[in-house]
Design a protein around this motif. Sequence first.
Motif, PDB file in Angstrom:
ATOM      1  N   LYS A   1     -18.202  -8.396  24.930  1.00 32.42           N
ATOM      2  CA  LYS A   1     -18.989  -7.877  23.806  1.00 32.42           C
ATOM      3  C   LYS A   1     -18.136  -7.754  22.543  1.00 32.42           C
ATOM      4  O   LYS A   1     -18.613  -7.991  21.432  1.00 32.42           O
ATOM      5  N   VAL A   2     -16.866  -7.406  22.724  1.00 28.59           N
ATOM      6  CA  VAL A   2     -15.958  -7.369  21.575  1.00 28.59           C
ATOM      7  C   VAL A   2     -15.825  -8.766  20.970  1.00 28.59           C
ATOM      8  O   VAL A   2     -15.852  -8.944  19.742  1.00 28.59           O
ATOM      9  N   MET A   3     -15.722  -9.771  21.833  1.00 20.80           N
ATOM     10  CA  MET A   3     -15.581 -11.142  21.362  1.00 20.80           C
ATOM     11  C   MET A   3     -16.830 -11.644  20.661  1.00 20.80           C
ATOM     12  O   MET A   3     -16.754 -12.455  19.734  1.00 20.80           O
ATOM     13  N   ALA A   4     -17.980 -11.160  21.107  1.00 23.78           N
ATOM     14  CA  ALA A   4     -19.218 -11.516  20.410  1.00 23.78           C
ATOM     15  C   ALA A   4     -19.146 -11.054  18.963  1.00 23.78           C
ATOM     16  O   ALA A   4     -19.596 -11.750  18.044  1.00 23.78           O
ATOM     17  N   GLY A   5     -18.561  -9.883  18.755  1.00 24.13           N
ATOM     18  CA  GLY A   5     -18.378  -9.404  17.394  1.00 24.13           C
ATOM     19  C   GLY A   5     -17.364 -10.229  16.622  1.00 24.13           C
ATOM     20  O   GLY A   5     -17.557 -10.517  15.430  1.00 24.13           O
ATOM     21  N   ILE A   6     -16.287 -10.651  17.301  1.00 24.76           N
ATOM     22  CA  ILE A   6     -15.257 -11.454  16.644  1.00 24.76           C
ATOM     23  C   ILE A   6     -15.833 -12.772  16.153  1.00 24.76           C
ATOM     24  O   ILE A   6     -15.464 -13.275  15.079  1.00 24.76           O
TER      25      ILE A   6
ATOM     26  N   GLY B   1     -15.510 -15.563  33.285  1.00 23.41           N
ATOM     27  CA  GLY B   1     -16.578 -14.713  32.798  1.00 23.41           C
ATOM     28  C   GLY B   1     -16.893 -14.961  31.334  1.00 23.41           C
ATOM     29  O   GLY B   1     -16.713 -16.059  30.808  1.00 23.41           O
ATOM     30  N   SER B   2     -17.365 -13.912  30.671  1.00 22.08           N
ATOM     31  CA  SER B   2     -17.808 -14.051  29.287  1.00 22.08           C
ATOM     32  C   SER B   2     -16.667 -14.416  28.357  1.00 22.08           C
ATOM     33  O   SER B   2     -16.880 -15.007  27.298  1.00 22.08           O
ATOM     34  N   MET B   3     -15.438 -14.107  28.738  1.00 20.58           N
ATOM     35  CA  MET B   3     -14.312 -14.409  27.867  1.00 20.58           C
ATOM     36  C   MET B   3     -14.070 -15.909  27.747  1.00 20.58           C
ATOM     37  O   MET B   3     -13.954 -16.454  26.649  1.00 20.58           O
ATOM     38  N   THR B   4     -13.976 -16.616  28.877  1.00 24.63           N
ATOM     39  CA  THR B   4     -13.784 -18.063  28.797  1.00 24.63           C
ATOM     40  C   THR B   4     -15.052 -18.754  28.297  1.00 24.63           C
ATOM     41  O   THR B   4     -14.984 -19.808  27.671  1.00 24.63           O
ATOM     42  N   THR B   5     -16.213 -18.162  28.580  1.00 22.52           N
ATOM     43  CA  THR B   5     -17.445 -18.687  28.004  1.00 22.52           C
ATOM     44  C   THR B   5     -17.379 -18.616  26.485  1.00 22.52           C
ATOM     45  O   THR B   5     -17.772 -19.560  25.782  1.00 22.52           O
ATOM     46  N   ALA B   6     -16.871 -17.501  25.965  1.00 25.42           N
ATOM     47  CA  ALA B   6     -16.727 -17.339  24.514  1.00 25.42           C
ATOM     48  C   ALA B   6     -15.814 -18.404  23.931  1.00 25.42           C
ATOM     49  O   ALA B   6     -16.119 -19.008  22.896  1.00 25.42           O
TER      50      ALA B   6
END
Length: 216
Positions: free
Chosen positions: A84-89, A142-147
């Motif tokens: 979620k933090v990365m979504a903001g980034i 997870g969501s991090m590598t997806t990001a």
Amino acid sequence: MGVTARETGGGAGTIIAPGRLRRTVLVVAGLNLAYFFVESGIALAIGSVSLFADSVDFLEDTAVNLLIFLALGWSLAWRARMGKVMAGIILVPALAAAWQAFAKVSHPAPPDPLALLLTAGGAAVVNLACTLILARLRHHGGSMTTAAWLAARNDVVVNLAIIAMGLLTLWLRSGWPDIVLGLIIVVVNVAAAKEVWEVATSEGLAARALAGEEID
């Protein structure tokens, strides 16, 4: 702890070593940081909104991959929070593009088309390399590598659009195509942020289910 496909939605039984994931994202972070300095310098020199937005995107990708490097050993719940933090980034380049576009509306001078084309072409090569590097690992962090994979994939599309816009600028001798594309970059990054947020939310729910919590 190790990251398995069963945790992150990858192929059944597949195990990707955390060390391999870390090395991969560190290489991608280095590529992005190096080209950030190249593209931002040229963008400022020629006054290109879209190129500047793309250069900020390289810096955002660097941050995302460095965060992945640090957070891969975390639990599923903490990876969901980091997603979620990365979504903001991911929204940072969108804000930069919007600011540059607003600043240029009053004086829409065209950027140097040749410099723009060459720089965008180099950016496309770097982002395509990063996309291919991350493609086989995108289901295993997870969501991090997806990001990270989403950012690299979207960047290739944006770079091709910048190249097309450069050709249009060469023909029209107008700064408006550059401004319009800068605003399109805003939309692309907002869509990517939304997708990463959704993946992170799913991971958070999975973590709560594993912990035995009731989910409404």
